[in-house]
Design a protein around this motif. Structure first.
Motif, mmCIF file in Angstrom:
data_model
loop_
_atom_site.group_PDB
_atom_site.id
_atom_site.type_symbol
_atom_site.label_atom_id
_atom_site.label_comp_id
_atom_site.label_asym_id
_atom_site.label_seq_id
_atom_site.Cartn_x
_atom_site.Cartn_y
_atom_site.Cartn_z
ATOM 1 N N UNK A 48 -4.012 -0.091 -0.233
ATOM 2 C CA UNK A 48 -4.023 0.972 0.773
ATOM 3 C C UNK A 48 -3.099 0.723 1.951
ATOM 4 N N UNK A 49 -2.528 -0.485 2.054
ATOM 5 C CA UNK A 49 -1.614 -0.791 3.148
ATOM 6 C C UNK A 49 -0.177 -0.613 2.663
ATOM 7 N N UNK A 50 0.649 0.039 3.478
ATOM 8 C CA UNK A 50 2.073 0.193 3.160
ATOM 9 C C UNK A 50 2.864 -0.109 4.436
ATOM 10 N N UNK A 111 -3.338 3.726 4.533
ATOM 11 C CA UNK A 111 -4.690 4.281 4.757
ATOM 12 C C UNK A 111 -5.645 3.296 5.436
ATOM 13 N N UNK A 112 -5.121 2.260 6.101
ATOM 14 C CA UNK A 112 -6.008 1.237 6.676
ATOM 15 C C UNK A 112 -6.936 1.781 7.759
ATOM 16 N N UNK A 117 -10.940 7.316 10.998
ATOM 17 C CA UNK A 117 -10.838 8.769 10.775
ATOM 18 C C UNK A 117 -12.226 9.361 10.579
ATOM 19 N N UNK A 118 -13.031 8.679 9.760
ATOM 20 C CA UNK A 118 -14.410 9.131 9.504
ATOM 21 C C UNK A 118 -15.212 9.171 10.802
ATOM 22 N N UNK A 146 -0.906 3.409 15.565
ATOM 23 C CA UNK A 146 -0.449 2.787 16.800
ATOM 24 C C UNK A 146 -1.590 2.032 17.477
ATOM 25 N N UNK A 147 -2.747 2.652 17.519
ATOM 26 C CA UNK A 147 -3.934 2.008 18.085
ATOM 27 C C UNK A 147 -4.253 0.721 17.314
ATOM 28 N N UNK A 148 -4.152 0.791 15.995
ATOM 29 C CA UNK A 148 -4.416 -0.385 15.148
ATOM 30 C C UNK A 148 -3.438 -1.515 15.482
ATOM 31 N N UNK A 149 -2.159 -1.193 15.624
ATOM 32 C CA UNK A 149 -1.154 -2.221 15.935
ATOM 33 C C UNK A 149 -1.430 -2.872 17.295
ATOM 34 N N UNK A 150 -1.809 -2.062 18.292
ATOM 35 C CA UNK A 150 -2.090 -2.604 19.623
ATOM 36 C C UNK A 150 -3.346 -3.475 19.613
ATOM 37 N N UNK A 151 -4.311 -3.116 18.782
ATOM 38 C CA UNK A 151 -5.565 -3.880 18.711
ATOM 39 C C UNK A 151 -5.434 -5.150 17.881
#
Length: 295
Positions: A48-50, A111-112, A117-118, A146-151
């Motif tokens: 699911x990661x690209x 899709x990480x 999203x849910x 973007x939020x994921x990268x910052x976290x």
């Protein structure tokens, strides 16, 4: 006569796609006079990661520009302008001081962020996002990536708040680098790319503070939103140094324009990494009852 021509006779198009990068040169009659294309690697670190390597994409962009110019026997000075079109929601975060990406780019297909999203759909409802952005909660768009990268990148959130980082879709990364990078590079995006981040208010054509708060995105990392067709500045990097950077358009909207769908009701379907249908809805956003996107 020895008079100088008023304007150079060619335009360049840098097409940064999901699997490859192309540079195309057109003449005044819209005839293709040269093109070059090179692929870049796809990284799948987990199911699911690209991911893409932004540095590899940057190298490919310069390589194909050089190859196309050489093929046509032209120099940067022969180009009246260069436009960028790009894979859309893929996100890059880089250091303003060095230009170095802090992590691999997260690609639109990734899709990480599905659990988030849910959660957002449950807490806020789809209409909250649709009303503001024309987009439903989905893994597709850039905000949660973007939020994921910052976290998940050590020190990134603090650096972002202090204005040390820049973030953007691929058009922004390329434009910043082409116009000088750490030495005065322009941090821009166009309205079609900004509209795919899920951070832009569709009615206002501006970043939406409520959404920035919700997604925990510091305003300081984001680019200035500009129109899709204007001279933003001069390219300062060989082999394109001296040519104006004069257009930015997300790939699917670029195809809509390229297929000359300039009137409301005209639509195009293009087939690439995916199959994309776009319809010109005119001056007003159209709200679909069947899951289509207003952007």
């Amino acid at each position: 006569g020895g008079r100088e021509k008023a304007m150079p006779d060619y335009i360049g198009a840098l097409d940064q796609g999901t699997t490859s990068t192309r540079f195309l040169i057109f003449d005044r009659d819209s005839r293709l006079v040269a093109s070059a294309q090179r692929e870049h690697r796809q990284f799948y670190p987990q199911p699911g990661w690209v991911e893409h390597d932004p540095e590899e994409i940057w190298r490919r962009a310069l390589e194909v520009a050089a190859a196309a110019l050489e093929q046509a026997g032209l120099r940067a000075g022969d180009l009246a302008g260069v436009g960028i079109t790009n894979q859309r929601e893929t996100i890059v975060v880089w250091e303003r001081r060095t230009g170095r990406p802090i992590a691999p780019a997260i690609v639109w297909q990734d899709t990480r962020v599905a659990p988030e999203v849910t959660r957002l759909a449950r807490e806020y409802g789809a209409d909250f996002f649709l009303d503001r952005t024309g987009l439903p909660p989905a893994t597709y768009f850039s905000a949660l990536k973007l939020c994921w990268l910052l976290d998940n990148t050590p020190g990134a959130r603090e650096a972002a708040v202090q204005g040390e980082l820049a973030a953007g879709t691929i058009d922004s990364f390329l434009a910043w680098r082409l116009t000088g990078g750490p030495a005065g590079g322009l941090h821009l995006t166009d309205i079609t790319n900004a509209g795919r981040t899920q951070l832009m208010n569709l009615a206002a054509g501006a970043w939406d503070q409520d959404l920035l708060d919700l997604f925990r995105i510091p305003r300081a990392v984001l680019a200035e939103i500009r129109s899709s067709s204007e001279i933003y500045g001069e390219i300062r990097v060989p082999p394109l140094a001296g040519a104006p950077l004069a257009g930015m358009l997300g790939d699917q909207q670029a195809a809509l324009a390229g297929q000359t769908c300039f009137h409301p009701g005209q639509a195009k379907n293009t087939y690439g990494t995916g199959c994309f249908l776009l319809l010109n809805t005119g001056e007003q956003p159209a709200r679909s009852r069947h899951g289509l996107l207003s952007t």
